[in-house]
Each structure stands twice: as C-alpha cells, then as structure tokens.
Design an enzyme around this catalytic site. Structure first.
Site, PDB file in Angstrom:
ATOM      1  N   PRO A 143       0.828  -1.207   0.000  1.00 12.39           N
ATOM      2  CA  PRO A 143       0.000   0.000   0.000  1.00 12.39           C
ATOM      3  C   PRO A 143       0.863   1.257   0.000  1.00 12.39           C
ATOM      4  O   PRO A 143       1.920   1.284   0.624  1.00 12.39           O
ATOM      5  CB  PRO A 143      -0.769  -0.094   1.317  1.00 12.39           C
ATOM      6  CG  PRO A 143      -0.665  -1.497   1.755  1.00 12.39           C
ATOM      7  CD  PRO A 143       0.565  -2.066   1.158  1.00 12.39           C
TER       8      PRO A 143
ATOM      9  N   GLY B 157       2.198   3.902  -4.801  1.00 13.74           N
ATOM     10  CA  GLY B 157       1.926   4.699  -5.992  1.00 13.74           C
ATOM     11  C   GLY B 157       1.256   3.937  -7.120  1.00 13.74           C
ATOM     12  O   GLY B 157       1.379   4.313  -8.283  1.00 13.74           O
TER      13      GLY B 157
ATOM     14  N   THR C 175      -2.077   3.607  -7.682  1.00 10.41           N
ATOM     15  CA  THR C 175      -3.133   4.462  -8.223  1.00 10.41           C
ATOM     16  C   THR C 175      -2.520   5.594  -9.043  1.00 10.41           C
ATOM     17  O   THR C 175      -2.989   5.924 -10.134  1.00 10.41           O
ATOM     18  CB  THR C 175      -3.960   5.060  -7.079  1.00 10.41           C
ATOM     19  OG1 THR C 175      -4.295   4.022  -6.167  1.00 10.41           O
ATOM     20  CG2 THR C 175      -5.211   5.706  -7.596  1.00 10.41           C
TER      21      THR C 175
ATOM     22  N   GLU D 228      16.944   3.718  27.160  1.00  9.23           N
ATOM     23  CA  GLU D 228      17.320   4.203  25.829  1.00  9.23           C
ATOM     24  C   GLU D 228      18.838   4.337  25.686  1.00  9.23           C
ATOM     25  O   GLU D 228      19.396   3.988  24.655  1.00  9.23           O
ATOM     26  CB  GLU D 228      16.646   5.552  25.529  1.00  9.23           C
ATOM     27  CG  GLU D 228      15.117   5.518  25.524  1.00  9.23           C
ATOM     28  CD  GLU D 228      14.528   4.448  24.621  1.00  9.23           C
ATOM     29  OE1 GLU D 228      15.201   4.025  23.657  1.00  9.23           O
ATOM     30  OE2 GLU D 228      13.397   4.010  24.894  1.00  9.23           O
TER      31      GLU D 228
HETATM   32  P1  ADP Z   1      -1.389   2.839  -3.767  1.00 10.25           P
HETATM   33  O1  ADP Z   1      -2.451   2.945  -4.782  1.00 10.25           O
HETATM   34  O2  ADP Z   1      -0.199   2.025  -4.205  1.00 10.25           O
HETATM   35  O3  ADP Z   1      -1.840   2.418  -2.411  1.00 10.25           O
HETATM   36  P2  ADP Z   1      -1.260   5.653  -4.175  1.00 10.25           P
HETATM   37  O4  ADP Z   1      -0.994   5.693  -5.611  1.00 10.25           O
HETATM   38  O5  ADP Z   1      -2.644   5.918  -3.748  1.00 10.25           O
HETATM   39  O6  ADP Z   1      -0.753   4.285  -3.547  1.00 10.25           O
HETATM   40  O7  ADP Z   1      -0.261   6.653  -3.453  1.00 10.25           O
HETATM   41  C1  ADP Z   1      -0.695   7.580  -2.504  1.00 10.25           C
HETATM   42  C2  ADP Z   1       0.074   8.854  -2.606  1.00 10.25           C
HETATM   43  O8  ADP Z   1       1.445   8.646  -2.275  1.00 10.25           O
HETATM   44  C3  ADP Z   1       0.110   9.409  -4.005  1.00 10.25           C
HETATM   45  O9  ADP Z   1      -0.990  10.213  -4.248  1.00 10.25           O
HETATM   46  C4  ADP Z   1       1.402  10.204  -4.010  1.00 10.25           C
HETATM   47  O10 ADP Z   1       1.203  11.482  -3.463  1.00 10.25           O
HETATM   48  C5  ADP Z   1       2.288   9.429  -3.095  1.00 10.25           C
HETATM   49  N1  ADP Z   1       3.171   8.520  -3.836  1.00 10.25           N
HETATM   50  C6  ADP Z   1       3.198   7.187  -3.729  1.00 10.25           C
HETATM   51  N2  ADP Z   1       4.160   6.653  -4.520  1.00 10.25           N
HETATM   52  C7  ADP Z   1       4.734   7.677  -5.157  1.00 10.25           C
HETATM   53  C8  ADP Z   1       5.791   7.771  -6.126  1.00 10.25           C
HETATM   54  N3  ADP Z   1       6.421   6.690  -6.581  1.00 10.25           N
HETATM   55  N4  ADP Z   1       6.121   8.985  -6.570  1.00 10.25           N
HETATM   56  C9  ADP Z   1       5.497  10.075  -6.109  1.00 10.25           C
HETATM   57  N5  ADP Z   1       4.504  10.054  -5.213  1.00 10.25           N
HETATM   58  C10 ADP Z   1       4.117   8.878  -4.722  1.00 10.25           C
HETATM   59 ZN    ZN Z   2      13.824  -0.444  24.042  1.00  6.80          ZN
END
Ligand code: ADP
Ligand code: ZN
Length: 624
Positions: A221, A224, A226, A441
């Site tokens: 998750p 990126g 989506t 710590e």
């Molecule tokens: P997934 O669908 O894999 O769960 P998303 O595409 O929804 O993840 O990513 C959520 C947000 O994280 C994106 O809108 C973006 O802002 C940031 N993000 C994730 N991966 C990247 C990447 N490789 N480059 C730039 N931004 C990213």
């Molecule tokens: Zn500890």
C-alpha cells in the site's frame, strides 16, 4: 487511495443517467407506503374495535328487539353496533349491517332504549369528517414514505440496485504524468507500451498484434499504484475511470455484477480510456477457498471476466487493477487475455526515496539546509505516501514556527512524527519512570556505539510519543544496505536487548518497557534460524516460508512439530546469549551509562553528537 478529485461534469452526467431509476424507485416506495398505511389502519381497527362481523339487517332488528345490543352508531348507509352479551369478553366484536329504508327504525330504537338501555347516536359523515380521515391517511402515507427513503439511503437502495450508488469516479484528464511518479522505472517502462497503444491503436492492429487488455499493479500500500494508473491515463491523454474493488460488493446479490456492467458500459462510451480497479482482491479472491456463501463476490467476478472477454481491444480500453495480495487472486483473472501482465510496484530504494521527496517538494519553499539524501537514509522502508506525508508535515511545522522556508530540522521532525507519532507533551512521567526510560534508551544507544557493526546514533529522546513509545534511539545508516551479515544481525539483537539490560543493571528490576524490543528481537532471531540458515544446529534448511509478501508478512512453518519445538529452544538460547553479551558490555561501561542517562534526564532529547562527546569524555578520563 486518493480519489477526491473527481470530475464535476461527469458527476452530473451520472446523476442524469440515474434519473430514470430514481423515478421508478419513488413510485415503488409510494406503493409500499400506501399498502403499509392500509395494513396499519386495518390492524389499528382490529385492535380498537375487535373482530368485525357483518350481519343482515334482519339479524340487526332481531338482536335489537331481544335487547342484545349495547351501543349503536348510525351512519347514512350502515349501522355499526356492539353486542351487550359480549361486553366483557376479550373477543369483543363490532357488528355492521347495511342500512335499508326503515320507517319504524326510530320507534324500535326508542323502545330498545327504554326497555334495555340501548344507546344510539348518528355519525356525521359530511365534508369535514371525511377530510379528517383522508388527511390522516395522507399524513400516514407520507410518514411511511419518508421512513422508507431514509432506510434506502442508508442501505444503498433496493430498487436502484447497482445504478445510483456505484462509486465510479471519472476524470477526463488526470493531469498526472510519469514525471509525477518518482522511481518505479521498471513499472513505468512496462506501462509505456500501454500508453503508446492508447495513442495509436491502429499501429498495433495493422501488424496483427494483440495487446494486453489489462495489467495488474502489484505492490505494498502507498507505493503509488493508483498514481501510476492515473499517469498512464494522463500520458495517453484519455479519461480515467476508477472504482474500488470493495465498492462493487454490497449486501444484495447481483449488485456487484450490475455495477461491473455499468462501469464497462460507461467506459466504452468514452473509449479510448483507462479503467482502474483498486483493491481487486476484494472481488478477485480465488473462488475455491471454500468460504461458503460468497455468491455475490463470485457473480461479480464472473461478470468482470465476461466483460473483459467481451470487449474488443481495438476500442482502446485498458484495464489496470491494483492489489497487494496477488497470491489470493483467482487464477482465471490472470489468464492470457485478462490481467496477464504483472507490474511490480516496489517500496522505493534510496534513490527512489530521494526522487519521491524531490517530486513532492516541487512546490514547497525550502532553505539550503535541506538534504534529501539524509532524509532518504532515515526513512528506509517508507513508501511514497509516507514521504509525501513527511514533506507536508515538515511544511506545516515551518508554518507553525512562523518561518517562510522549510528547514531540514522541520523535515527530520516530520519523519519522527510520521514514524513515531507526535510528541505527547502532557504525558508526565514520574521522575523515577523518566530515569528508567533514560537508562533504557541509553542502554540501546551505548550498545550501538560500542559494537562497531551497528549504525550510528542520530538522536535519543525520552519524550513520549502518541504511537506509544516512551522514548527511542534514532539510528540512521550511512549508506543503504541490501545485505546483512550474521555478525550485524547478532549485534542488532544485542542492541535490542540493551534497554532491558541497562534497566536491570542499574535498578535491579525490570519493567514492561521492553515488550516491543523483545518482540522485534524474537522475530529477528527466528528469521535468522528459519530463513537465513544462520544457525549451525539446523543448517541451510528453509523452515519457514513467507505468505503475503506485500502486506504484513506472515510466516508459515515448513517443518515438523518436533523441529518447531527445537526452533523455539534455539531462539531462546540465541536471545539469552545476546542478553548476556549486552549486560556484559554495559556493565563494563557503567560510568558512561550513568553520565549519559543523567544528562538525558535533564535534556529529554540529545543529539548523536552530544552523545558521542560525553561517551568519549568519560572513556578518555578512564572513567568507563
Ligand atoms: P497505492 O495505490 O499504491 O496504495 P497511491 O498511488 O494511492 O498508492 O499513493 C498515494 C500517494 O502517495 C500518491 O498520491 C502520491 O502522493 C504518493 N506517492 C506514492 N508513490 C509515489 C511515487 N512513486 N512517486 C510520487 N509520489 C508517490
Ligand atoms: Zn527499548
């Protein structure tokens, strides 16, 4: 993940399309309300008046003359009365008789009244009374209607099934390009072909090539997926339809299938376009897991398969789906002609993280202290979404401090906020607790510094955090490592157990504070034995395998119960040995431990530099 930016126009279009379905459901709900109202009145009547019996007029006269009637209500066309014989019975009935023209009725009533005390009255059926009745019916119907529509809204509708509530988001232009996706070069490469195809399907068709209909984006998750799908749409300049796998499924059977049909219908009107299905595992889970009545999901999946087979690639529809659990997907989904391409979207490496930070700080004003490499080193294991979040938190921190530019300090603070939570200023530890946490710590930190194999200390803090930590040692590697040696892992184990060791050495008592350390140490030791072949007792045998590679990695034992028992013992021995080492090293440096811990109690947070300084002072003064 972030679907908030849907296209306004399209929303209207969807609503219009659903207008017909809505009209129909209003009629159905009205009919239901009327029926309910009638039933209600009938039941009400029954409760207040008991059973209704209709008897002929002659029967009425007979009962009247025999003195068997208690009360009479005279309507213009009917007579309603109750029997005096049943007055105290539970089953009291109301009798009705159809009135006929009877000149003697008045006399008969009078006689009965005098003789038996029968009471009688006429009922006014003129306008106002009728209006009253009608009004109460209308009010009731309306009440039922409102009630029904409330229920429908909650449950997503019975009648407009699959129409009104399918959350299809459509963006005419996503405005996202590959340049907005940092790292993930391999993934982008596999997707460029799709982009080219959407640009110019003819080129491929003329030569007789069949293009993949869909690709599966696989990865943890927040990496990126989506974003990549949107970038494909953006690069190809085609509309982007998206829907989450879980939103296909509702509690009514058949909804999902009709939503799939709807989605493809809408998409084919806009072709060429991209259809993106997030969390496809919600519908695409293997059908033979034997989990009983999943018929709704199964129907939805079948419909999806049918749609994928049905459409013709020449139209230019490409389906992208995302999942972080590819292993649970139904094989049918992965067959050629369906999602036969798999694009792996990995957690970013050092360079990927640097690039991601750069992409997200494009519009953020930063001063010259900002060092992306340092940040990237401190965020190993972070995904794109975390990094985006860190930049934003950093910017917010700068605003809070009233500065115009974001500094490295803001960003480092943001890393801590994202990984450990916010500082909990109001949680007051007692002085004794504070000392225990400080020794704990510093115990970790000293072991980091004294065993040369481990990473340098960046920061030590004993300010409690919202995610539960009472304090922690912040370690940042100098370079990203892809391999770890057995010696390094052993040193890590010693470090992990160092907190507890320091507590025991100093206070001669132990606390619950080491629970998390113990958990991590156990996991690490187990992995060394069962997966990395680092235990001489077992040798190079795989004793455990990983399931669910992209989510929380579950381990499945691959050995007999007997061996499992031995593994448990081996883990225990290994951790015991490390604990003894930790105590030994720390007891040889008690003076340093005291000095640093007392300093930490005063300051609450110290930097790695301060830490090293006190350590080397106390070592050089012979005060180890
Ligand atoms: P997934 O669908 O894999 O769960 P998303 O595409 O929804 O993840 O990513 C959520 C947000 O994280 C994106 O809108 C973006 O802002 C940031 N993000 C994730 N991966 C990247 C990447 N490789 N480059 C730039 N931004 C990213
Ligand atoms: Zn500890």
């Amino acid at each position: 993940m972030d679907n908030q930016n849907m296209n306004g126009n399209n929303q209207d279009k969807n609503d219009m399309k659903n207008g017909k379905g809505r009209g129909r459901s209003i009629i159905v709900m009205l009919v239901i309300s009327i029926v309910l109202t009638l039933l209600f009145w009938k039941a009400y009547d029954r409760i207040t008046n008991g059973v209704q019996k209709e008897i002929p007029y002659s029967g009425f006269i007979e009962m009247l003359e025999n003195g068997e009637i208690a009360d009479i209500e005279l309507y213009s066309a009917k007579i309603k009365f109750t029997s005096s014989l049943e007055e105290n019975s539970l089953n009291k009935a109301t009798y009705t008789a159809v009135a006929i023209k009877d000149d003697k009725l008045a006399d008969r009533l009078k006689t009965a009244h005098q003789k038996y005390g029968t009471t009688y009255k006429g009922i006014d059926e003129s306008g106002s009374a009728i209006i009253g009745t009608v009004l109460s019916y209308v009010v009731m119907i309306l009440a039922f209607y409102l009630f029904l529509s409330l229920i429908m809204k909650r449950s997503g509708g019975i009648m407009g099934v699959g129409k009104a509530n399918a959350k299809v988001y459509m963006e005419k232009k996503t405005g996202v390009t590959f340049a907005d996706v940092a790292g993930e070069e391999e993934a982008k490469e596999s997707l460029t072909e799709m982009v080219d195809f959407l640009h110019n399907p003819k080129k491929y068709l003329e030569i007789g090539a069949k293009l993949p209909k869909g690709a599966l984006l696989v990865g943890p998750p927040g990496t990126g997926k989506t974003l990549l799908a949107k970038a494909v749409a953006g690069e190809a300049n085609v509309p982007f339809f998206s829907m989450s796998g879980s939103s296909f499924i509702e509690m009514y059977v058949g909804v999902g299938a009709s939503r799939v049909r709807d989605l493809f219908k809408q998409a084919s009107q806009m072709a060429p376009c991209i259809i993106f299905i997030d969390e496809i595992d919600a519908i695409g889970r293997s059908r033979d897991t034997g989990r009983g009545s999943d018929s709704e999901r199964e129907q939805t999946l079948n419909q999806l398969l049918a749609e994928m087979d049905g459409f013709d690639t020449s139209k230019g529809i490409v389906i992208l789906a995302a999942t972080n659990r590819p292993e649970v997907l139904d094989k049918a989904l992965l067959r050629p002609g369906r999602f036969d391409r798999r694009v792996i979207v990995e957690k970013p490496d050092l360079k990927g993280r640097i690039d991601t930070l750069k992409v997200h700080s494009k519009d953020v004003k930063m001063d010259e202290s900002v060092d992306f490499k340092e940040l990237a080193l401190a965020t190993s294991g972070a995904v794109g979404a975390d990094l985006a979040n860190i930049i934003n938190e950093g910017a917010l921190a700068a605003v809070r401090a009233g500065r115009a530019l974001v500094s490295q300090q803001d960003l480092i603070g943001a890393v801590e906020v994202v990984f450990a939570g916010k500082e909990k200023k109001d949680r007051l530890l007692s002085p004794q607790e504070k000392r225990i946490v400080a020794y704990h710590e510093v115990g970790h930190a000293l072991l980091v510094a004294l065993q040369k194999n481990t990473e340098p200390v960046q920061r030590i803090t004993i300010v409690p955090r919202t995610m539960g930590a009472l304090g922690y040692v912040w370690q940042v590697p100098e370079e990203e490592k892809y391999l770890e040696s057995k010696a390094e892992l052993m040193a890590d184990l010693v470090t992990l157990l160092g907190g507890r060791a320091a507590e025991e050495l100093k206070f001669d008592s132990v606390t619950t504070g080491a629970a998390n350390d113990i958990e991590q140490a156990t996991k690490k030791a187990r992995a060394m034995i069962t997966m990395y072949g680092m235990s001489d007792k077992f040798g190079l045998v795989q004793l455990e395998s990983i399931e669910g590679q992209y989510l929380d990695r579950n381990l499945a034992l691959q050995c007999s119960d007997e061996t499992a028992t031995k593994i448990d013992k081996e883990i225990r021995d290994m951790l015991k040995e490390c604990y003894i080492t930790a105590k030994k090293i720390l007891s040889e440096h008690m003076k340093s431990l005291d000095a640093i811990a007392e300093y930490l109690v005063e300051r609450e947070s110290i930097t790695g530099k301060e830490f090293m300084q006190i350590l080397s002072e106390s070592v050089s003064s012979g005060n180890v």
